[in-house]
Scaffold this motif. Structure first.
Motif, short mmCIF file in Angstrom:
data_model
loop_
_atom_site.label_atom_id
_atom_site.label_comp_id
_atom_site.label_asym_id
_atom_site.label_seq_id
_atom_site.Cartn_x
_atom_site.Cartn_y
_atom_site.Cartn_z
N ALA A 1 -7.36 19.21 -44.19
CA ALA A 1 -7.58 17.92 -44.84
C ALA A 1 -6.36 17.45 -45.62
CB ALA A 1 -8.79 18.00 -45.77
N HIS A 2 -5.42 18.37 -45.87
CA HIS A 2 -4.22 18.04 -46.65
C HIS A 2 -2.95 18.19 -45.81
CE1 HIS A 2 -6.76 18.00 -50.22
NE2 HIS A 2 -7.27 19.14 -49.79
N MET A 3 -3.11 18.24 -44.49
CA MET A 3 -1.96 18.39 -43.59
C MET A 3 -1.91 17.20 -42.64
SD MET A 3 -2.63 22.42 -42.70
CE MET A 3 -1.33 22.58 -41.47
N SER A 4 -0.71 16.82 -42.24
CA SER A 4 -0.60 15.78 -41.21
C SER A 4 -1.14 16.33 -39.90
CB SER A 4 0.86 15.36 -41.03
OG SER A 4 1.60 16.41 -40.43
N ILE A 5 -1.47 15.44 -38.97
CA ILE A 5 -1.98 15.88 -37.67
C ILE A 5 -0.93 16.73 -36.96
CG2 ILE A 5 -2.79 15.13 -35.42
CD1 ILE A 5 -4.81 14.65 -37.56
N ARG A 6 0.32 16.34 -37.06
CA ARG A 6 1.38 17.12 -36.41
C ARG A 6 1.43 18.54 -36.97
NH1 ARG A 6 6.70 18.74 -36.12
NH2 ARG A 6 7.76 18.21 -34.16
N GLU A 7 1.29 18.67 -38.28
CA GLU A 7 1.29 19.99 -38.91
C GLU A 7 0.10 20.81 -38.45
OE1 GLU A 7 3.53 18.93 -43.15
OE2 GLU A 7 1.36 18.64 -42.95
N GLN A 8 -1.03 20.15 -38.25
CA GLN A 8 -2.22 20.86 -37.77
C GLN A 8 -2.00 21.40 -36.35
OE1 GLN A 8 -5.89 18.55 -38.41
NE2 GLN A 8 -4.84 17.49 -40.08
N PHE A 9 -1.46 20.55 -35.46
CA PHE A 9 -1.18 21.00 -34.10
C PHE A 9 -0.17 22.15 -34.09
CE2 PHE A 9 -2.47 16.60 -32.52
CZ PHE A 9 -3.63 17.06 -31.91
N ARG A 10 0.84 22.05 -34.94
CA ARG A 10 1.86 23.09 -35.01
C ARG A 10 1.24 24.41 -35.47
NH1 ARG A 10 7.26 23.77 -33.34
NH2 ARG A 10 6.50 25.79 -32.69
N ALA A 11 0.38 24.33 -36.48
CA ALA A 11 -0.24 25.56 -37.01
C ALA A 11 -1.12 26.22 -35.96
CB ALA A 11 -1.06 25.23 -38.25
N ILE A 12 -1.87 25.43 -35.21
CA ILE A 12 -2.73 25.98 -34.15
C ILE A 12 -1.87 26.63 -33.07
CG2 ILE A 12 -4.15 25.28 -32.19
CD1 ILE A 12 -5.90 25.53 -34.52
N PHE A 13 -0.80 25.94 -32.67
CA PHE A 13 0.03 26.45 -31.58
C PHE A 13 0.75 27.74 -31.97
CE2 PHE A 13 4.01 26.43 -29.03
CZ PHE A 13 3.43 26.55 -27.78
N ASP A 14 1.13 27.87 -33.23
CA ASP A 14 1.86 29.06 -33.68
C ASP A 14 0.95 30.25 -33.95
OD1 ASP A 14 4.32 27.84 -33.51
OD2 ASP A 14 4.38 27.25 -35.63
N ALA A 15 -0.36 30.05 -33.90
CA ALA A 15 -1.29 31.11 -34.30
C ALA A 15 -1.56 32.09 -33.16
CB ALA A 15 -2.61 30.49 -34.77
N SER A 16 -1.48 33.37 -33.48
CA SER A 16 -1.95 34.40 -32.56
C SER A 16 -3.46 34.56 -32.65
CB SER A 16 -1.29 35.75 -32.88
OG SER A 16 0.11 35.69 -32.73
N VAL A 17 -3.97 34.38 -33.88
CA VAL A 17 -5.41 34.47 -34.14
C VAL A 17 -5.82 33.27 -34.98
CG1 VAL A 17 -7.30 35.88 -35.05
CG2 VAL A 17 -5.24 37.00 -34.15
N VAL A 18 -6.92 32.62 -34.59
CA VAL A 18 -7.48 31.50 -35.35
C VAL A 18 -8.82 31.95 -35.90
CG1 VAL A 18 -8.25 29.11 -35.29
CG2 VAL A 18 -6.32 29.83 -33.86
N VAL A 19 -8.94 31.92 -37.24
CA VAL A 19 -10.17 32.35 -37.93
C VAL A 19 -10.72 31.16 -38.70
CG1 VAL A 19 -11.17 33.99 -39.56
CG2 VAL A 19 -9.16 34.65 -38.22
N GLY A 20 -12.04 31.00 -38.69
CA GLY A 20 -12.61 29.93 -39.50
C GLY A 20 -14.11 29.88 -39.39
N ALA A 21 -14.73 29.29 -40.41
CA ALA A 21 -16.16 29.03 -40.35
C ALA A 21 -16.41 27.89 -39.38
CB ALA A 21 -16.69 28.67 -41.74
#
Length: 498
Positions: free
Chosen positions: A409-429
């Motif tokens: 909610a506090h990141m740009s969309i580009r930052e969100q896509f980058r974070a997802i792409f760089d992740a080996s593991v995605v954890v979340g509720a």
């Protein structure tokens, strides 16, 4: 040359000129339609302002498949829109406009397109759209969803259509067959087509012409990421199925206020405007109508029992299977390419002993005029779990583990896509932020923490359709014991060689 010869030559040229003039005059006398008009029917084409399609490693042609098996994964996620129905003209060169639909028997919806179509914004009843959220607080949803008066859209005929006051482009039988209500009682694409009237040649009253392909989209749940992704996907598929050589312009035929997710619309398409931003009528040389996001496989897969497994395009080429798809890989690459992010796994990576664990979090935020700014808690002790994961990662001696605090909610969309792409593991509720899995790496691993009130298949299905390894922790309530999460996460990280 003698004087006599020059005079003879001049008389011959004069006779030829008179003969040609009389021939042309007689031709246009008996062929009046061939005479040049006083003004062109459409303005001359200008230099294209469209963005080109990016190069996508997973791209597979959309318009070369003569027939797609009904119920196959390609029919659900790709070009199952294989039945063409011409409602007006044939789309070729000639007098008047044209309109046709491409129907999918699998999805029970259509992608439609037409030429020489006029939009009259004054006949579309809805709010202006595109305002700042703060300026429209409390506005009702009914004000934002379009209602079309007859003649909201007009299309030029060739003069051969039946005369009468109610010259509808399509009738109820056509709509029931190719644009059925389905589970959506207020179907805005259907309403738009119901409003469309045929006018005679030269009767379009256009204040502005848009020559380049333009796609019309009506959004409903525009502030929710899951539903917005289904709209992105529908618009992308519509552009591909209709053979757009470049990325079309886009017009929102709705009155929603401007939202952060609009950033992706602007990146995906050549330009974005709201229908009500046109003060007078506007005509399109080529307009595309995208189905509702509710009609995509991503949404229908929540209730329809179909099984599709994500795989790479190379794998699909080597071993074609009707129950496998690479279309979400292609779409994920399109989303990343729109923001100039890597499109595949071939770019330089971190060492195999370094891994990003992205912890996707739910934060309070103001989404739309009817939103109170508070999100419903899906994991009551989320800060405790994050702290436990960060401490565990800091004490891991086998690998370097970087825990990313995914406050989307506090990141740009580009930052969100980058974070997802760089992740080996995605954890979340369980929450809409996990919809970003559509743009995750092919080797990413998903760990979803699911409270007892939100046991829904959204992200297990997206993981399946992408071919991602998926794990879930099902809670008895909404509280997760830290050791339970760390045990599951530890097992996942060990599978990565840590």
């Amino acid at each position: 040359m003698t004087r006599r010869q020059r005079a003879l030559l001049l008389r011959s040229l004069l006779c030829l000129f008179i003969l040609n003039f009389l021939s042309l005059a007689l031709y246009f006398l008996f062929h009046p339609s061939a005479a040049p008009s006083a003004a062109p029917l459409t303005p001359p084409r200008s230099t294209s302002s469209l963005k080109p399609w990016p190069s996508l490693p997973s791209f597979s042609p959309w318009n070369t498949i003569p027939w797609t098996p009904r119920g196959s994964c390609e029919a659900y996620f790709g070009n199952g829109f294989s039945r063409r129905i011409d409602a007006l003209g044939s789309g070729g060169v000639g007098v008047g406009g044209w309109f046709r639909c491409f129907y999918s028997a699998t999805l029970k919806s259509s992608i439609c397109e037409g030429g020489r179509v006029m939009m009259n914004p004054s006949k579309i009843r809805m709010s202006e759209g595109g305002e700042s959220l703060e300026s429209v607080m409390g506005r009702s949803e009914e004000e934002e969803v379009p209602k079309f008066e007859n003649g909201s859209f007009e299309i030029e005929g060739d003069g051969s259509e039946a005369s009468g006051d109610d010259r509808r482009l399509v009738d109820e039988e056509f709509l029931d067959r190719y644009v059925p209500h389905g589970g959506v009682q207020f179907h805005t694409m259907r309403g738009l087509m119901e409003s469309m009237r045929i006018v005679g040649p030269g009767e379009l009253q256009c204040s502005q012409w848009i020559e380049e392909p333009t796609i019309l989209v009506t959004r409903f749940e525009y502030a929710n990421l899951f539903h917005t992704v289904t709209d992105w996907y529908s618009a992308y598929v519509s552009s591909r199925v209709t053979g757009s050589s470049s990325r079309p312009h886009l017009i929102f035929v709705d009155g929603h206020c401007k939202a952060p997710l609009e950033e992706t619309w602007e990146a995906l398409f050549s330009s974005v405007r709201y229908a009500k931003s046109f003060s007078t009528s506007v005509c399109f040389s080529h307009v595309i109508l995208a189905p509702l996001g509710y009609e995509t496989a991503m949404f229908k897969g929540l209730s329809e029992p179909f099984s599709c497994q994500g795989t790479s395009l190379n794998s699909l080429r080597e071993s074609p299977e009707q129950q496998k798809t690479a279309r979400l890989f292609e779409f994920g690459e399109m989303l990343r390419a729109a923001f100039d992010l890597p499109t595949d796994d071939g770019h330089p990576k971190k060492s195999s002993t370094t891994h990003n664990i992205l912890f996707v979090r739910r934060e309070d935020y103001l989404a739309h005029p009817r939103h109170h700014g508070k999100v419903q808690s899906r994991l009551t002790n989320e800060p405790e779990i994050l702290a436990a994961v960060q401490n565990w990662a800091a004490n891991n001696t086998k690998c370097s583990i970087n825990v990313v605090n995914g406050l989307f909610a506090h990141m740009s969309i580009r930052e969100q896509f980058r974070a997802i792409f760089d992740a080996s593991v995605v954890v979340g509720a369980h929450g809409a932020g996990l919809t970003h899995l559509v743009s995750a790496r092919s080797k990413s691993i998903v760990l979803e923490i699911i409270s007892s009130q939100f046991r829904r298949p959204h992200f297990a299905l997206i993981s399946q359709w992408k071919g991602l390894e998926y794990h879930a922790i099902n809670l008895a309530g909404s509280y997760a014991r830290p050791e339970m999460v760390l045990d599951e996460l530890g097992s996942i990280v060990r599978s990565l060689g840590c």
